[in-house]
Design a protein around this motif. Structure first.
Motif, PDB file in Angstrom:
ATOM      1  N   TYR A 109     -61.178  43.961 -86.913  1.00  0.00           N
ATOM      2  CA  TYR A 109     -60.597  45.200 -86.397  1.00  0.00           C
ATOM      3  C   TYR A 109     -61.063  46.399 -87.215  1.00  0.00           C
ATOM      4  O   TYR A 109     -61.394  47.457 -86.681  1.00  0.00           O
ATOM      5  CB  TYR A 109     -59.072  45.089 -86.407  1.00  0.00           C
ATOM      6  CG  TYR A 109     -58.395  46.204 -85.667  1.00  0.00           C
ATOM      7  CD1 TYR A 109     -58.574  46.345 -84.300  1.00  0.00           C
ATOM      8  CD2 TYR A 109     -57.590  47.127 -86.327  1.00  0.00           C
ATOM      9  CE1 TYR A 109     -57.968  47.377 -83.616  1.00  0.00           C
ATOM     10  CE2 TYR A 109     -56.988  48.156 -85.653  1.00  0.00           C
ATOM     11  CZ  TYR A 109     -57.173  48.280 -84.286  1.00  0.00           C
ATOM     12  OH  TYR A 109     -56.588  49.306 -83.611  1.00  0.00           O
ATOM     13  N   ILE A 110     -61.116  46.206 -88.534  1.00  0.00           N
ATOM     14  CA  ILE A 110     -61.612  47.269 -89.416  1.00  0.00           C
ATOM     15  C   ILE A 110     -63.084  47.553 -89.129  1.00  0.00           C
ATOM     16  O   ILE A 110     -63.510  48.714 -89.077  1.00  0.00           O
ATOM     17  CB  ILE A 110     -61.405  46.863 -90.888  1.00  0.00           C
ATOM     18  CG1 ILE A 110     -59.908  46.765 -91.208  1.00  0.00           C
ATOM     19  CG2 ILE A 110     -62.086  47.865 -91.826  1.00  0.00           C
ATOM     20  CD1 ILE A 110     -59.614  46.088 -92.536  1.00  0.00           C
ATOM     21  N   ILE A 111     -63.865  46.501 -88.958  1.00  0.00           N
ATOM     22  CA  ILE A 111     -65.299  46.653 -88.663  1.00  0.00           C
ATOM     23  C   ILE A 111     -65.499  47.478 -87.398  1.00  0.00           C
ATOM     24  O   ILE A 111     -66.336  48.393 -87.356  1.00  0.00           O
ATOM     25  CB  ILE A 111     -65.959  45.267 -88.517  1.00  0.00           C
ATOM     26  CG1 ILE A 111     -66.036  44.559 -89.875  1.00  0.00           C
ATOM     27  CG2 ILE A 111     -67.355  45.393 -87.899  1.00  0.00           C
ATOM     28  CD1 ILE A 111     -66.356  43.077 -89.780  1.00  0.00           C
ATOM     29  N   ARG A 112     -64.753  47.158 -86.357  1.00  0.00           N
ATOM     30  CA  ARG A 112     -64.911  47.885 -85.099  1.00  0.00           C
ATOM     31  C   ARG A 112     -64.583  49.361 -85.281  1.00  0.00           C
ATOM     32  O   ARG A 112     -65.299  50.248 -84.796  1.00  0.00           O
ATOM     33  CB  ARG A 112     -64.015  47.268 -84.009  1.00  0.00           C
ATOM     34  CG  ARG A 112     -64.363  47.747 -82.609  1.00  0.00           C
ATOM     35  CD  ARG A 112     -63.437  47.127 -81.578  1.00  0.00           C
ATOM     36  NE  ARG A 112     -62.111  47.700 -81.658  1.00  0.00           N
ATOM     37  CZ  ARG A 112     -61.003  47.094 -81.237  1.00  0.00           C
ATOM     38  NH1 ARG A 112     -61.071  45.863 -80.744  1.00  0.00           N
ATOM     39  NH2 ARG A 112     -59.838  47.683 -81.320  1.00  0.00           N
ATOM     40  N   ASN A 113     -63.499  49.645 -85.998  1.00  0.00           N
ATOM     41  CA  ASN A 113     -63.142  51.039 -86.248  1.00  0.00           C
ATOM     42  C   ASN A 113     -64.208  51.758 -87.071  1.00  0.00           C
ATOM     43  O   ASN A 113     -64.509  52.934 -86.839  1.00  0.00           O
ATOM     44  CB  ASN A 113     -61.794  51.112 -86.969  1.00  0.00           C
ATOM     45  CG  ASN A 113     -60.619  50.938 -86.035  1.00  0.00           C
ATOM     46  OD1 ASN A 113     -60.697  51.287 -84.863  1.00  0.00           O
ATOM     47  ND2 ASN A 113     -59.530  50.398 -86.535  1.00  0.00           N
ATOM     48  N   ALA A 114     -64.760  51.054 -88.054  1.00  0.00           N
ATOM     49  CA  ALA A 114     -65.774  51.669 -88.909  1.00  0.00           C
ATOM     50  C   ALA A 114     -67.025  52.036 -88.114  1.00  0.00           C
ATOM     51  O   ALA A 114     -67.616  53.113 -88.312  1.00  0.00           O
ATOM     52  CB  ALA A 114     -66.124  50.732 -90.055  1.00  0.00           C
ATOM     53  N   ILE A 145     -67.712  47.850 -93.886  1.00  0.00           N
ATOM     54  CA  ILE A 145     -68.259  46.884 -92.922  1.00  0.00           C
ATOM     55  C   ILE A 145     -68.863  45.694 -93.662  1.00  0.00           C
ATOM     56  O   ILE A 145     -68.659  44.535 -93.293  1.00  0.00           O
ATOM     57  CB  ILE A 145     -69.315  47.559 -92.028  1.00  0.00           C
ATOM     58  CG1 ILE A 145     -68.623  48.499 -91.028  1.00  0.00           C
ATOM     59  CG2 ILE A 145     -70.172  46.529 -91.298  1.00  0.00           C
ATOM     60  CD1 ILE A 145     -69.580  49.435 -90.308  1.00  0.00           C
ATOM     61  N   ALA A 146     -69.598  45.972 -94.735  1.00  0.00           N
ATOM     62  CA  ALA A 146     -70.221  44.898 -95.515  1.00  0.00           C
ATOM     63  C   ALA A 146     -69.167  44.017 -96.170  1.00  0.00           C
ATOM     64  O   ALA A 146     -69.276  42.778 -96.142  1.00  0.00           O
ATOM     65  CB  ALA A 146     -71.144  45.502 -96.574  1.00  0.00           C
ATOM     66  N   ALA A 176     -71.202  49.975 -82.663  1.00  0.00           N
ATOM     67  CA  ALA A 176     -69.897  50.275 -82.070  1.00  0.00           C
ATOM     68  C   ALA A 176     -69.764  49.522 -80.748  1.00  0.00           C
ATOM     69  O   ALA A 176     -70.492  49.780 -79.803  1.00  0.00           O
ATOM     70  CB  ALA A 176     -69.753  51.779 -81.849  1.00  0.00           C
ATOM     71  N   ILE A 177     -68.844  48.573 -80.702  1.00  0.00           N
ATOM     72  CA  ILE A 177     -68.699  47.725 -79.521  1.00  0.00           C
ATOM     73  C   ILE A 177     -67.428  48.077 -78.751  1.00  0.00           C
ATOM     74  O   ILE A 177     -66.497  48.661 -79.290  1.00  0.00           O
ATOM     75  CB  ILE A 177     -68.684  46.230 -79.896  1.00  0.00           C
ATOM     76  CG1 ILE A 177     -67.475  45.902 -80.779  1.00  0.00           C
ATOM     77  CG2 ILE A 177     -69.974  45.831 -80.578  1.00  0.00           C
ATOM     78  CD1 ILE A 177     -67.306  44.429 -81.062  1.00  0.00           C
ATOM     79  N   GLY A 178     -67.413  47.703 -77.511  1.00  0.00           N
ATOM     80  CA  GLY A 178     -66.241  47.878 -76.676  1.00  0.00           C
ATOM     81  C   GLY A 178     -65.416  46.610 -76.623  1.00  0.00           C
ATOM     82  O   GLY A 178     -65.767  45.584 -77.212  1.00  0.00           O
ATOM     83  N   PHE A 179     -64.331  46.648 -75.877  1.00  0.00           N
ATOM     84  CA  PHE A 179     -63.447  45.497 -75.791  1.00  0.00           C
ATOM     85  C   PHE A 179     -64.091  44.318 -75.057  1.00  0.00           C
ATOM     86  O   PHE A 179     -63.658  43.180 -75.197  1.00  0.00           O
ATOM     87  CB  PHE A 179     -62.150  45.887 -75.064  1.00  0.00           C
ATOM     88  CG  PHE A 179     -61.233  46.734 -75.906  1.00  0.00           C
ATOM     89  CD1 PHE A 179     -60.561  46.191 -76.984  1.00  0.00           C
ATOM     90  CD2 PHE A 179     -61.046  48.073 -75.612  1.00  0.00           C
ATOM     91  CE1 PHE A 179     -59.709  46.963 -77.761  1.00  0.00           C
ATOM     92  CE2 PHE A 179     -60.207  48.852 -76.375  1.00  0.00           C
ATOM     93  CZ  PHE A 179     -59.528  48.305 -77.458  1.00  0.00           C
ATOM     94  N   ASP A 180     -65.120  44.577 -74.271  1.00  0.00           N
ATOM     95  CA  ASP A 180     -65.716  43.516 -73.470  1.00  0.00           C
ATOM     96  C   ASP A 180     -67.024  42.996 -74.060  1.00  0.00           C
ATOM     97  O   ASP A 180     -67.790  42.322 -73.382  1.00  0.00           O
ATOM     98  CB  ASP A 180     -65.960  44.020 -72.042  1.00  0.00           C
ATOM     99  CG  ASP A 180     -66.897  45.222 -72.013  1.00  0.00           C
ATOM    100  OD1 ASP A 180     -67.124  45.815 -73.084  1.00  0.00           O
ATOM    101  OD2 ASP A 180     -67.379  45.569 -70.923  1.00  0.00           O
ATOM    102  N   GLU A 181     -67.294  43.295 -75.311  1.00  0.00           N
ATOM    103  CA  GLU A 181     -68.549  42.885 -75.943  1.00  0.00           C
ATOM    104  C   GLU A 181     -68.234  42.108 -77.210  1.00  0.00           C
ATOM    105  O   GLU A 181     -67.587  42.624 -78.118  1.00  0.00           O
ATOM    106  CB  GLU A 181     -69.390  44.120 -76.294  1.00  0.00           C
ATOM    107  CG  GLU A 181     -70.730  43.797 -76.911  1.00  0.00           C
ATOM    108  CD  GLU A 181     -71.514  45.044 -77.280  1.00  0.00           C
ATOM    109  OE1 GLU A 181     -72.578  44.898 -77.899  1.00  0.00           O
ATOM    110  OE2 GLU A 181     -71.045  46.155 -76.959  1.00  0.00           O
TER     111      GLU A 181
END
Length: 484
Positions: A109-114, A145-146, A176-181
């Motif tokens: 979740y943190i990665i996606r936000n970053a 992220i790392a 940056a990904i979406g919810f479907d990826e």
């Protein structure tokens, strides 16, 4: 067939609940469509990443406890069997009940936000900031992220040295990904390659200014040295750590706490001390409460985790070692036995736990010990320098002690790491990544505890949650675990 992974967080540290970060959006969520157009927006979004890290389900609890109680120096207590630290200690992991403590969903979740923050920076949406300011914030996001990928890799993937990273690690999220990826699992080697690239980029962008509670260049460089060590890049690990130590020795922005100030660096009122390259910051108004490490370890808190008898006896072999002052012994009225407790996370007084202790993710002492271990493995001139770095730690603890060249072995370095870094989430990983067997028997160890653990024991890594296979029947489970 496209493979899918649902990035779930199994939040079982204290509540036993399950939380999906795809089902709800917390207040510090950064979406791709959210307007981040000012430097202040970037600052708030970046602080949100650290706030997500400061969770019981990550660096206010799970990550440190995982690295300690699965080893041989700390253990859970029988009277706290409902907590995830107990599940870690007992290796109670299955696809149906992973007992991961959140070490899946929270980092992802943190990665996606970053990445969403980086996307806002890279697409030129920020119009009131200098290049240097944006580089620093992007560098922080890349370092985070790392770190998240590193923690995922070392908990779900086998140690690199077991098979040179050929086994499966975790999904790599590289944009940056979406919810479907949802990306595929990569090998451990591919994961480390990705982690190193992000950290090398971060180091080139980050400021060297002290930035309490945040990554700066020195913290990212220390993490990079650690990652190099984990993936057997020993020359690079030594060079990275050696360069960092020399620069800090020159500017003294951070420094190795001396013998007389050693204990004080862990005091509640000494946050962001001289060695704290990166700490998770907690305050009186923003903290994990009774779910944090300090309350879990404190004798007058939950006393959910104590030191093993083997470790306490090992420390007392040198009664003049200043680090013995971080061990307290308490009588338990229920069984009339004394238990040894770690005092690195003190309360406001001996009988009052605190909720607002900071937790150190990267400390300068570790950098010295990275240089010592890597220098030994590299040999040559690095060996001589590495021995010097080892003795800086040894003689700081007891000025009368000195490790000779003949005594400079991997086991001696690992012994010093366990003395110095106990309670900071390292011991379990140190033993596994070096192919060592962890022995846990006798003393106050609980009877059903695995007595020997090494990288051939399938539960040395966490299982993939069975919910993942609903969305991707082709996903591979870690060896030894079933899919349900």
């Amino acid at each position: 067939m496209k493979k899918y992974i649902i990035l779930l967080s199994v939040c079982l540290l204290v509540t036993g609940c399950t939380e999906s970060f795809l089902d709800k959006v917390p207040s510090n969520e950064i979406t791709k469509d959210e307007a981040i157009t000012t430097l202040q927006d970037v600052k708030v979004a970046t602080d949100g990443l650290y706030a997500l890290m400061a969770s019981t389900y990550y660096y206010n609890g799970s990550m440190f406890l995982y690295g300690d109680v699965k080893g041989d120096d700390m253990q859970a207590t029988s009277w706290q069997s409902g907590r995830t630290c107990y599940k870690y200690y007992m290796y109670e992991h299955s696809a149906a009940v992973p007992n991961s403590g959140g070490i899946w969903g929270r980092p992802y979740y943190i990665i996606r936000n970053a990445w969403n923050l980086i996307d806002a920076i890279d697409t030129g949406k920020i119009t009131d900031a200098t290049i240097e300011e944006l580089d620093d914030y992007k560098g922080q996001a890349l370092a985070i992220i790392a770190l998240c990928h590193f923690d995922l890799t070392r908990t779900y993937g086998y140690p690199y040295a077991k098979d040179r990273g050929a086994s499966l690690g975790v999904p790599v999220v590289d944009h940056a990904i979406g919810f479907d990826e949802f990306p595929d699992r990569k090998t451990v080697a591919e994961c480390y390659d990705f982690i190193i690239r992000q950290l090398e980029s971060a180091v080139s962008m980050l400021s060297t200014d002290k930035n309490d509670g945040h990554f700066n260049r020195y913290a990212a460089q220390a993490l990079l040295a650690r990652v190099y060590l984990y993936c057997e890049e020993n020359q690079k690990a030594f060079d990275c750590a050696d360069e960092l130590i020399r620069e800090l020795d020159a500017n003294r922005l951070y420094y190795l706490a001396g013998h007389d100030e050693y204990i004080a660096q862990f005091a509640l009122n000494n946050k962001f001390g001289p060695e704290a390259l990166f700490q998770i910051a907690n305050t009186a108004s923003n903290n994990p409460g009774r779910d944090g490490i300090s309350y879990l370890l404190h004798w007058w808190g939950y006393s959910a985790v104590v030191l093993t008898e083997d470790f306490a006896d090992f420390m007392r072999q040198d009664p003049d070692d200043v680090r013995n002052q971080l061990i307290g012994s308490y009588l338990n009225g229920s069984d009339n036995l004394y238990y040894d407790v770690l005092l690195k996370y003190p309360g406001t007084d001996e009988e009052t736990p605190s909720f607002e202790n900071n937790y150190t993710v990267i400390r300068l002492s570790e950098v010295y010990l990275i240089a010592a271990e890597a220098g030994l493995k590299v040999g040559g001139m690095a060996r001589s320098a590495g021995l010097g770095y080892l003795n800086a730690i040894v003689q700081r603890a007891n000025p009368d002690k000195l490790v000779s060249d003949n005594e400079y072995t991997l086991d001696r370095v690992l012994d010093e790491r366990r003395k110095e870094l106990v309670g900071e989430g390292h011991r379990y990983f140190d033993m596994l990544r070096n192919g060592k067997t962890i022995y846990r028997s006798g003393g106050k160890h609980l009877l059903s505890t695995p007595s020997e653990v090494n990288w051939d024991y399938f539960k040395c890594v966490l299982p993939i949650d069975r919910t993942q296979f609903t969305f991707n029947p082709d996903m591979e489970q870690n060896p030894g675990y079933t899919r349900d």
